[in-house]
Design a protein around this motif. Sequence first.
Motif, PDB file in Angstrom:
ATOM      1  N   SER A  33       3.548  10.923   3.852  1.00 12.70           N
ATOM      2  CA  SER A  33       4.060   9.588   4.158  1.00 12.70           C
ATOM      3  C   SER A  33       4.442   9.449   5.625  1.00 12.70           C
ATOM      4  O   SER A  33       4.731  10.432   6.304  1.00 12.70           O
ATOM      5  CB  SER A  33       5.283   9.283   3.291  1.00 12.70           C
ATOM      6  N   HIS A  34       4.450   8.210   6.093  1.00  7.63           N
ATOM      7  CA  HIS A  34       4.929   7.942   7.446  1.00  7.63           C
ATOM      8  C   HIS A  34       6.387   8.353   7.583  1.00  7.63           C
ATOM      9  O   HIS A  34       6.813   8.853   8.622  1.00  7.63           O
ATOM     10  CB  HIS A  34       4.800   6.453   7.767  1.00  7.63           C
ATOM     11  N   CYS A  35       7.122   8.145   6.514  1.00  4.46           N
ATOM     12  CA  CYS A  35       8.547   8.462   6.526  1.00  4.46           C
ATOM     13  C   CYS A  35       8.760   9.965   6.753  1.00  4.46           C
ATOM     14  O   CYS A  35       9.532  10.365   7.635  1.00  4.46           O
ATOM     15  CB  CYS A  35       9.156   8.026   5.193  1.00  4.46           C
ATOM     16  N   TYR A  36       8.062  10.778   5.988  1.00  7.04           N
ATOM     17  CA  TYR A  36       8.199  12.230   6.147  1.00  7.04           C
ATOM     18  C   TYR A  36       7.725  12.695   7.521  1.00  7.04           C
ATOM     19  O   TYR A  36       8.332  13.562   8.141  1.00  7.04           O
ATOM     20  CB  TYR A  36       7.429  12.964   5.045  1.00  7.04           C
TER      21      TYR A  36
ATOM     22  N   LEU B 221      18.378   8.088   1.954  1.00  2.87           N
ATOM     23  CA  LEU B 221      17.517   7.004   2.429  1.00  2.87           C
ATOM     24  C   LEU B 221      17.935   5.711   1.767  1.00  2.87           C
ATOM     25  O   LEU B 221      18.410   5.706   0.630  1.00  2.87           O
ATOM     26  CB  LEU B 221      16.055   7.274   2.037  1.00  2.87           C
ATOM     27  N   GLN B 222      17.752   4.617   2.434  1.00  2.00           N
ATOM     28  CA  GLN B 222      17.968   3.315   1.817  1.00  2.00           C
ATOM     29  C   GLN B 222      16.898   2.362   2.350  1.00  2.00           C
ATOM     30  O   GLN B 222      16.246   2.659   3.352  1.00  2.00           O
ATOM     31  CB  GLN B 222      19.363   2.768   2.133  1.00  2.00           C
TER      32      GLN B 222
ATOM     33  N   THR C 261       0.801  -1.239   0.000  1.00  2.00           N
ATOM     34  CA  THR C 261       0.000   0.000   0.000  1.00  2.00           C
ATOM     35  C   THR C 261       0.827   1.280   0.000  1.00  2.00           C
ATOM     36  O   THR C 261       0.263   2.374   0.055  1.00  2.00           O
ATOM     37  CB  THR C 261      -0.924   0.042   1.231  1.00  2.00           C
ATOM     38  N   ILE C 262       2.141   1.150  -0.089  1.00  2.00           N
ATOM     39  CA  ILE C 262       2.984   2.349  -0.005  1.00  2.00           C
ATOM     40  C   ILE C 262       2.682   3.336  -1.137  1.00  2.00           C
ATOM     41  O   ILE C 262       2.830   4.544  -0.990  1.00  2.00           O
ATOM     42  CB  ILE C 262       4.492   1.963   0.006  1.00  2.00           C
ATOM     43  N   HIS C 263       2.198   2.812  -2.270  1.00  2.00           N
ATOM     44  CA  HIS C 263       1.909   3.699  -3.407  1.00  2.00           C
ATOM     45  C   HIS C 263       0.696   4.586  -3.153  1.00  2.00           C
ATOM     46  O   HIS C 263       0.414   5.486  -3.934  1.00  2.00           O
ATOM     47  CB  HIS C 263       1.718   2.875  -4.691  1.00  2.00           C
ATOM     48  N   HIS C 264      -0.024   4.347  -2.061  1.00  2.00           N
ATOM     49  CA  HIS C 264      -1.127   5.242  -1.700  1.00  2.00           C
ATOM     50  C   HIS C 264      -0.622   6.470  -0.964  1.00  2.00           C
ATOM     51  O   HIS C 264      -1.373   7.407  -0.727  1.00  2.00           O
ATOM     52  CB  HIS C 264      -2.150   4.505  -0.820  1.00  2.00           C
ATOM     53  N   GLN C 265       0.629   6.433  -0.563  1.00  2.00           N
ATOM     54  CA  GLN C 265       1.195   7.570   0.155  1.00  2.00           C
ATOM     55  C   GLN C 265       1.905   8.504  -0.822  1.00  2.00           C
ATOM     56  O   GLN C 265       2.373   8.083  -1.871  1.00  2.00           O
ATOM     57  CB  GLN C 265       2.215   7.093   1.211  1.00  2.00           C
ATOM     58  N   ALA C 266       1.932   9.772  -0.438  1.00  2.00           N
ATOM     59  CA  ALA C 266       2.770  10.737  -1.148  1.00  2.00           C
ATOM     60  C   ALA C 266       3.836  11.179  -0.146  1.00  2.00           C
ATOM     61  O   ALA C 266       3.661  11.017   1.061  1.00  2.00           O
ATOM     62  CB  ALA C 266       1.939  11.934  -1.605  1.00  2.00           C
TER      63      ALA C 266
ATOM     64  N   ASP D 261      18.229  19.123   2.027  1.00  2.00           N
ATOM     65  CA  ASP D 261      18.065  17.770   2.573  1.00  2.00           C
ATOM     66  C   ASP D 261      16.735  17.183   2.133  1.00  2.00           C
ATOM     67  O   ASP D 261      16.649  16.033   1.698  1.00  2.00           O
ATOM     68  CB  ASP D 261      18.072  17.791   4.113  1.00  2.00           C
ATOM     69  N   GLU D 262      15.688  17.999   2.292  1.00  2.00           N
ATOM     70  CA  GLU D 262      14.341  17.513   1.974  1.00  2.00           C
ATOM     71  C   GLU D 262      14.206  17.117   0.531  1.00  2.00           C
ATOM     72  O   GLU D 262      13.535  16.131   0.206  1.00  2.00           O
ATOM     73  CB  GLU D 262      13.309  18.598   2.306  1.00  2.00           C
ATOM     74  N   GLU D 263      14.847  17.884  -0.349  1.00  2.00           N
ATOM     75  CA  GLU D 263      14.762  17.567  -1.771  1.00  2.00           C
ATOM     76  C   GLU D 263      15.370  16.204  -2.054  1.00  2.00           C
ATOM     77  O   GLU D 263      14.830  15.406  -2.828  1.00  2.00           O
ATOM     78  CB  GLU D 263      15.476  18.647  -2.601  1.00  2.00           C
ATOM     79  N   ILE D 264      16.495  15.928  -1.422  1.00  2.00           N
ATOM     80  CA  ILE D 264      17.171  14.649  -1.663  1.00  2.00           C
ATOM     81  C   ILE D 264      16.406  13.506  -1.012  1.00  2.00           C
ATOM     82  O   ILE D 264      16.248  12.429  -1.601  1.00  2.00           O
ATOM     83  CB  ILE D 264      18.631  14.729  -1.180  1.00  2.00           C
ATOM     84  N   LEU D 265      15.883  13.753   0.196  1.00  2.00           N
ATOM     85  CA  LEU D 265      15.088  12.720   0.869  1.00  2.00           C
ATOM     86  C   LEU D 265      13.851  12.377   0.041  1.00  2.00           C
ATOM     87  O   LEU D 265      13.505  11.203  -0.138  1.00  2.00           O
ATOM     88  CB  LEU D 265      14.671  13.199   2.267  1.00  2.00           C
ATOM     89  N   GLU D 266      13.218  13.416  -0.487  1.00  2.00           N
ATOM     90  CA  GLU D 266      12.025  13.187  -1.307  1.00  2.00           C
ATOM     91  C   GLU D 266      12.379  12.423  -2.585  1.00  2.00           C
ATOM     92  O   GLU D 266      11.671  11.479  -2.973  1.00  2.00           O
ATOM     93  CB  GLU D 266      11.349  14.522  -1.661  1.00  2.00           C
ATOM     94  N   LYS D 267      13.477  12.820  -3.209  1.00  2.00           N
ATOM     95  CA  LYS D 267      13.926  12.143  -4.430  1.00  2.00           C
ATOM     96  C   LYS D 267      14.167  10.650  -4.153  1.00  2.00           C
ATOM     97  O   LYS D 267      13.736   9.783  -4.913  1.00  2.00           O
ATOM     98  CB  LYS D 267      15.215  12.801  -4.928  1.00  2.00           C
ATOM     99  N   ASP D 268      14.854  10.366  -3.060  1.00  2.00           N
ATOM    100  CA  ASP D 268      15.107   8.964  -2.684  1.00  2.00           C
ATOM    101  C   ASP D 268      13.802   8.218  -2.438  1.00  2.00           C
ATOM    102  O   ASP D 268      13.607   7.105  -2.914  1.00  2.00           O
ATOM    103  CB  ASP D 268      15.954   8.898  -1.398  1.00  2.00           C
ATOM    104  N   TRP D 269      12.922   8.855  -1.661  1.00  2.00           N
ATOM    105  CA  TRP D 269      11.663   8.212  -1.290  1.00  2.00           C
ATOM    106  C   TRP D 269      10.823   7.910  -2.521  1.00  2.00           C
ATOM    107  O   TRP D 269      10.259   6.819  -2.660  1.00  2.00           O
ATOM    108  CB  TRP D 269      10.891   9.111  -0.319  1.00  2.00           C
TER     109      TRP D 269
END
Length: 224
Positions: free
Chosen positions: A109-112, A179-180, A100-105, A148-156
């Motif tokens: 997201s939980h990650c953000y 992120l990995q 269901t991760i594709h339902h998140q943006a 930082d946020e731009e790179i985190l978002e790109k990774d996510w």
Amino acid sequence: MMKLAKNPLRSEAELIERTQGIEGLSFLQLASFLGLSLPSDPLKRKGFIGKAIELALGTTAGSKSMPDFCNLGIELKTLPLNHLGKPAESTFITTIPLLTIHHQAWKTSHCYAKLKRVLWIPIEGSNDLPFADRRIGRGLLWSPSKEDEEILEKDWVLLTSMIATGLLQEIDASVGEYLQIRPKALNGKSLCYGFDESGGKILTMPRGFYLRSSFTGKLLSGRQ
DNA sequence: AAGTGATCATAA
DNA sequence: TTATGATCACTT
């Protein structure tokens, strides 16, 4: 002197105050204040100090998928440092619901939710030091910079799109700049469902998002 | 020494 | 099995 945190925190200032109350304590001192005994088996210590610091600071999320200090939107993370003062380990962020991760943006997201504001508590993490003697460092209340946020978002976005399109098996820990994704399981026999390339379900290993130690090292050295 | 994959404990 | 808290252990 440290006090046991029983009431919900009302402000960041109050959280900082409580954090200062445990700064400099050894693991043994912290455990004593909390009425806990230190696990003697190294394999049974994983997560112990993280839980103890939660107790001491009074987190409110419990086992919910929310930041630890719910009302403040702040996530608590211990950060083990080696003898050079650099992170000894990557930082686990959250488990990934593969179906269901594709339902998140990213922004929802939980990650953000867990990365947008973090109270980092550095701890002595070198195995050269006896567990009881390791000390708690100075907390850092942090948010990612715009860069930082731009790179985190790109990774996510990259990683979650790979999951959603059935490229799970192509994902290893080398994918992602900050992120990995790595296994996050009880053991190698743990299984959960994910998608294959044709959209069918396959049994695979549970995964989680982690922050690379190169990134947490950077954020830590950037403090004033 | 760093990076990646595997694993430990506990609650609900 | 999910979530929480991570660190261990092997490879490179």
